[in-house]
Design a protein around this motif. Sequence first.
Motif, PDB file in Angstrom:
ATOM      1  N   ASP A   1     -23.225  14.482   7.767  1.00  0.00           N
ATOM      2  CA  ASP A   1     -23.855  12.945   7.837  1.00  0.00           C
ATOM      3  C   ASP A   1     -23.067  11.996   8.386  1.00  0.00           C
ATOM      4  O   ASP A   1     -21.911  11.790   8.220  1.00  0.00           O
ATOM      5  CB  ASP A   1     -24.332  12.537   6.294  1.00  0.00           C
ATOM      6  CG  ASP A   1     -25.303  13.524   5.736  1.00  0.00           C
ATOM      7  OD1 ASP A   1     -25.985  14.111   6.493  1.00  0.00           O
ATOM      8  OD2 ASP A   1     -25.354  13.252   4.233  1.00  0.00           O
ATOM      9  N   TRP A   2     -23.844  10.925   9.093  1.00  0.00           N
ATOM     10  CA  TRP A   2     -23.341   9.745   9.789  1.00  0.00           C
ATOM     11  C   TRP A   2     -24.043   8.908   9.691  1.00  0.00           C
ATOM     12  O   TRP A   2     -25.268   8.888   9.534  1.00  0.00           O
ATOM     13  CB  TRP A   2     -22.792  10.073  11.250  1.00  0.00           C
ATOM     14  CG  TRP A   2     -24.227  10.653  12.154  1.00  0.00           C
ATOM     15  CD1 TRP A   2     -24.490  11.890  12.312  1.00  0.00           C
ATOM     16  CD2 TRP A   2     -24.945   9.589  12.935  1.00  0.00           C
ATOM     17  NE1 TRP A   2     -25.614  11.607  13.054  1.00  0.00           N
ATOM     18  CE2 TRP A   2     -25.747  10.371  13.441  1.00  0.00           C
ATOM     19  CE3 TRP A   2     -24.644   8.174  13.081  1.00  0.00           C
ATOM     20  CZ2 TRP A   2     -26.885   9.433  14.418  1.00  0.00           C
ATOM     21  CZ3 TRP A   2     -25.730   7.439  13.894  1.00  0.00           C
ATOM     22  CH2 TRP A   2     -26.760   8.372  14.399  1.00  0.00           C
ATOM     23  N   ILE A   3     -23.525   7.418   9.899  1.00  0.00           N
ATOM     24  CA  ILE A   3     -24.238   6.161   9.870  1.00  0.00           C
ATOM     25  C   ILE A   3     -23.599   5.030  10.768  1.00  0.00           C
ATOM     26  O   ILE A   3     -22.409   5.442  10.883  1.00  0.00           O
ATOM     27  CB  ILE A   3     -24.391   5.685   8.440  1.00  0.00           C
ATOM     28  CG1 ILE A   3     -25.304   4.516   8.118  1.00  0.00           C
ATOM     29  CG2 ILE A   3     -23.098   5.613   7.906  1.00  0.00           C
ATOM     30  CD1 ILE A   3     -25.788   4.213   6.996  1.00  0.00           C
ATOM     31  N   LEU A   4     -24.381   4.368  11.455  1.00  0.00           N
ATOM     32  CA  LEU A   4     -23.744   3.024  12.264  1.00  0.00           C
ATOM     33  C   LEU A   4     -23.835   1.895  11.456  1.00  0.00           C
ATOM     34  O   LEU A   4     -25.164   1.633  10.860  1.00  0.00           O
ATOM     35  CB  LEU A   4     -24.676   3.063  13.592  1.00  0.00           C
ATOM     36  CG  LEU A   4     -24.140   1.739  14.361  1.00  0.00           C
ATOM     37  CD1 LEU A   4     -22.793   1.837  14.702  1.00  0.00           C
ATOM     38  CD2 LEU A   4     -24.888   1.757  15.539  1.00  0.00           C
ATOM     39  N   ILE A   5     -22.940   1.213  10.809  1.00  0.00           N
ATOM     40  CA  ILE A   5     -22.886   0.291   9.829  1.00  0.00           C
ATOM     41  C   ILE A   5     -22.732  -1.159  10.969  1.00  0.00           C
ATOM     42  O   ILE A   5     -21.630  -1.087  11.608  1.00  0.00           O
ATOM     43  CB  ILE A   5     -21.801   0.217   9.014  1.00  0.00           C
ATOM     44  CG1 ILE A   5     -21.825   1.434   8.231  1.00  0.00           C
ATOM     45  CG2 ILE A   5     -21.888  -0.840   8.204  1.00  0.00           C
ATOM     46  CD1 ILE A   5     -20.657   1.800   7.322  1.00  0.00           C
ATOM     47  N   ALA A   6     -23.752  -1.868  11.156  1.00  0.00           N
ATOM     48  CA  ALA A   6     -23.777  -3.090  11.775  1.00  0.00           C
ATOM     49  C   ALA A   6     -22.458  -3.792  11.464  1.00  0.00           C
ATOM     50  O   ALA A   6     -22.399  -4.188  10.210  1.00  0.00           O
ATOM     51  CB  ALA A   6     -24.901  -3.757  11.862  1.00  0.00           C
ATOM     52  N   ALA A   7     -22.023  -4.815  12.289  1.00  0.00           N
ATOM     53  CA  ALA A   7     -20.953  -5.957  11.891  1.00  0.00           C
ATOM     54  C   ALA A   7     -21.640  -6.995  11.046  1.00  0.00           C
ATOM     55  O   ALA A   7     -22.747  -7.083  11.054  1.00  0.00           O
ATOM     56  CB  ALA A   7     -20.665  -6.659  13.270  1.00  0.00           C
ATOM     57  N   HIS A   8     -20.988  -7.171   9.943  1.00  0.00           N
ATOM     58  CA  HIS A   8     -21.211  -7.855   8.751  1.00  0.00           C
ATOM     59  C   HIS A   8     -22.160  -7.437   7.997  1.00  0.00           C
ATOM     60  O   HIS A   8     -22.726  -8.085   7.186  1.00  0.00           O
ATOM     61  CB  HIS A   8     -21.707  -9.271   9.402  1.00  0.00           C
ATOM     62  CG  HIS A   8     -20.363  -9.903  10.031  1.00  0.00           C
ATOM     63  ND1 HIS A   8     -19.217 -10.414   9.464  1.00  0.00           N
ATOM     64  CD2 HIS A   8     -20.210 -10.240  11.434  1.00  0.00           C
ATOM     65  CE1 HIS A   8     -18.327 -10.917  10.611  1.00  0.00           C
ATOM     66  NE2 HIS A   8     -19.034 -10.765  11.608  1.00  0.00           N
TER      67      HIS A   8
END
Length: 110
Positions: free
Chosen positions: A78-85
């Motif tokens: 599993d992967w995820i992109l966590i946006a800044a802030h």
Amino acid sequence: MSGNLFDGLPEGALEAERINTLCARPGVRIERIVSTGQSSPPGFWYDQPDDEWVTLLSGSAALRFADEDSPRVLKPGDWILIAAHRRHRVDGTDTDVASVWLAVHLNPPD
């Protein structure tokens, strides 16, 4: 430079997560994170100035976002992109198997 992401994994629990920077260049930093049951302290939220793409390679983890009601349970692959802030925390990681994360920070501050 080369290596293996699974070299040097602990046999038992660590006192704290182990974070190794694998590569750092202008605009990107790649880390291996090893967790053995760790979680974010109560009330603590990460609020990072850079985007972070993260994948779980082994173990399991529960990742919670401040804007969601329940944690996301992650399994290997599993992967995820966590946006800044985007405020987030780790609610827990596997206590039986080392949870190995690969994190790519995009446009990290100098």
